[in-house]
Design a protein around this motif. Structure first.
Motif, PDB file in Angstrom:
ATOM      1  N   PHE A 110       0.829  -1.202   0.000  1.00 52.51           N
ATOM      2  CA  PHE A 110       0.000   0.000   0.000  1.00 52.51           C
ATOM      3  C   PHE A 110       0.868   1.257   0.000  1.00 52.51           C
ATOM      4  O   PHE A 110       0.607   2.204  -0.743  1.00 52.51           O
ATOM      5  CB  PHE A 110      -0.940  -0.024   1.205  1.00 52.51           C
ATOM      6  N   ALA A 111       1.917   1.254   0.821  1.00 46.91           N
ATOM      7  CA  ALA A 111       2.826   2.407   0.887  1.00 46.91           C
ATOM      8  C   ALA A 111       3.444   2.682  -0.483  1.00 46.91           C
ATOM      9  O   ALA A 111       3.505   3.829  -0.930  1.00 46.91           O
ATOM     10  CB  ALA A 111       3.917   2.168   1.924  1.00 46.91           C
ATOM     11  N   GLN A 112       3.886   1.630  -1.152  1.00 41.67           N
ATOM     12  CA  GLN A 112       4.512   1.803  -2.459  1.00 41.67           C
ATOM     13  C   GLN A 112       3.508   2.288  -3.507  1.00 41.67           C
ATOM     14  O   GLN A 112       3.860   3.067  -4.397  1.00 41.67           O
ATOM     15  CB  GLN A 112       5.153   0.500  -2.904  1.00 41.67           C
ATOM     16  N   GLY A 113       2.271   1.848  -3.384  1.00 38.32           N
ATOM     17  CA  GLY A 113       1.264   2.211  -4.377  1.00 38.32           C
ATOM     18  C   GLY A 113       0.592   3.545  -4.155  1.00 38.32           C
ATOM     19  O   GLY A 113       0.089   4.149  -5.097  1.00 38.32           O
ATOM     20  N   ILE A 114       0.569   4.024  -2.910  1.00 42.04           N
ATOM     21  CA  ILE A 114      -0.186   5.247  -2.609  1.00 42.04           C
ATOM     22  C   ILE A 114       0.580   6.508  -3.001  1.00 42.04           C
ATOM     23  O   ILE A 114      -0.018   7.538  -3.275  1.00 42.04           O
ATOM     24  CB  ILE A 114      -0.613   5.293  -1.117  1.00 42.04           C
ATOM     25  N   VAL A 115       1.918   6.432  -3.052  1.00 38.24           N
ATOM     26  CA  VAL A 115       2.721   7.624  -3.363  1.00 38.24           C
ATOM     27  C   VAL A 115       3.036   7.711  -4.845  1.00 38.24           C
ATOM     28  O   VAL A 115       3.183   6.698  -5.525  1.00 38.24           O
ATOM     29  CB  VAL A 115       4.032   7.658  -2.547  1.00 38.24           C
ATOM     30  N   GLU A 116       3.129   8.950  -5.333  1.00 38.39           N
ATOM     31  CA  GLU A 116       3.554   9.185  -6.714  1.00 38.39           C
ATOM     32  C   GLU A 116       4.969   8.650  -6.918  1.00 38.39           C
ATOM     33  O   GLU A 116       5.265   8.026  -7.927  1.00 38.39           O
ATOM     34  CB  GLU A 116       3.554  10.683  -7.025  1.00 38.39           C
ATOM     35  N   ARG A 117       5.811   8.936  -5.922  1.00 39.65           N
ATOM     36  CA  ARG A 117       7.206   8.511  -5.960  1.00 39.65           C
ATOM     37  C   ARG A 117       7.628   8.224  -4.530  1.00 39.65           C
ATOM     38  O   ARG A 117       7.394   9.028  -3.628  1.00 39.65           O
ATOM     39  CB  ARG A 117       8.061   9.629  -6.558  1.00 39.65           C
ATOM     40  N   GLY A 118       8.239   7.075  -4.324  1.00 34.24           N
ATOM     41  CA  GLY A 118       8.677   6.694  -2.993  1.00 34.24           C
ATOM     42  C   GLY A 118       9.890   7.479  -2.540  1.00 34.24           C
ATOM     43  O   GLY A 118      10.572   8.117  -3.345  1.00 34.24           O
ATOM     44  N   PRO A 119      10.188   7.423  -1.250  1.00 30.51           N
ATOM     45  CA  PRO A 119      11.356   8.117  -0.728  1.00 30.51           C
ATOM     46  C   PRO A 119      12.645   7.441  -1.198  1.00 30.51           C
ATOM     47  O   PRO A 119      12.648   6.257  -1.524  1.00 30.51           O
ATOM     48  CB  PRO A 119      11.195   7.985   0.784  1.00 30.51           C
TER      49      PRO A 119
END
Length: 163
Positions: A110-119
Motif C-alpha cells: 500500500f505504501a509503495q502504491g499510494i505515493v507518486e514517488r517513494g522516498p
C-alpha cells in the motif's frame, strides 16, 4: 490537505508460541515503537485519528507510541489487510492526519502504491517492522484519495532512529 501516517507494527516476539493474532512485541520492538513515537512528536506529525489492526502487536505498538488521547478504531479487517482494504479504510476516515497501523505484506504494498514517488531510502521497498511513511494528499476529503496520489513527506525505520 490531508496527511497519512502509514506504519507497520514494531518487531514481534516469535518465541512466545502464541497464535499470530495474539503475538506481542519483543524487547527490540518495544524500543522501536517508543523511538517512532519520539520521532513523530519531534516532527510535529501527530494523528487526530488512528485506524489500527486488532492484533496484539499493533495495539502494543500504538500504546508505546505514546500519542495521548486520539480517536482510535481497532479493526479486524486491517489484520493482514490487502492494499485495497487499506485504501477503503482510509477513504472512510474522518481525521485530518490519520495513522494506519497494520501488517506486511499489505501495508508495504500500500505504501509503495499510494505515493507518486517513494522516498530515496534503501528500506522503503522491504517495509521492515516499524517502517513509517508520512504522505500528503491535495484533497479535502479522504473519499477522493486514489492510489498514486500522495506526495511522500517523510519516511523512517526504527534502525535509523536507534543508532
Amino acid at each position: 490537505m490531508k496527511r497519512l501516517i502509514l506504519m507497520r507494527h514494531a518487531k514481534s516476539d516469535w518465541s512466545v508460541g502464541m497464535p499470530d493474532h495474539a503475538r506481542p512485541l519483543n524487547a527490540r520492538g518495544r524500543k522501536s515503537a517508543e523511538a517512532l513515537g519520539d520521532w513523530l512528536r519531534a516532527q510535529d506529525i501527530l494523528p487526530d485519528q488512528v485506524l489500527c489492526s486488532s492484533a496484539a502487536r499493533t495495539r502494543e505498538t500504538l500504546d508505546l507510541l505514546n500519542l495521548g488521547e486520539v480517536m482510535t478504531r481497532f479493526e479486524d479487517r486491517l489484520y493482514l489487510a490487502a492494499p485495497a482494504t487499506l485504501l477503503k479504510g482510509l477513504q472512510g476516515a474522518s481525521g485530518e492526519t490519520v495513522l494506519i497501523l497494520a501488517h506486511n505484506p499489505g501495508i508495504g504494498d500500500f505504501a509503495q502504491g499510494i505515493v507518486e514517488r517513494g522516498p530515496d531510502h534503501p528500506k522503503f521497498g522491504a517495509y521492515p517492522t516499524g517502517a513509517t511513511l508520512v504522505a500528503d494528499f491535495e484533497t479535502g476529503d479522504w473519499s477522493d484519495v486514489r492510489m498514486g496520489s500522495a506526495r511522500c513527506h517523510a519516511f523512517a525505520v526504527p534502525r535509523d532512529l536507534l543508532t
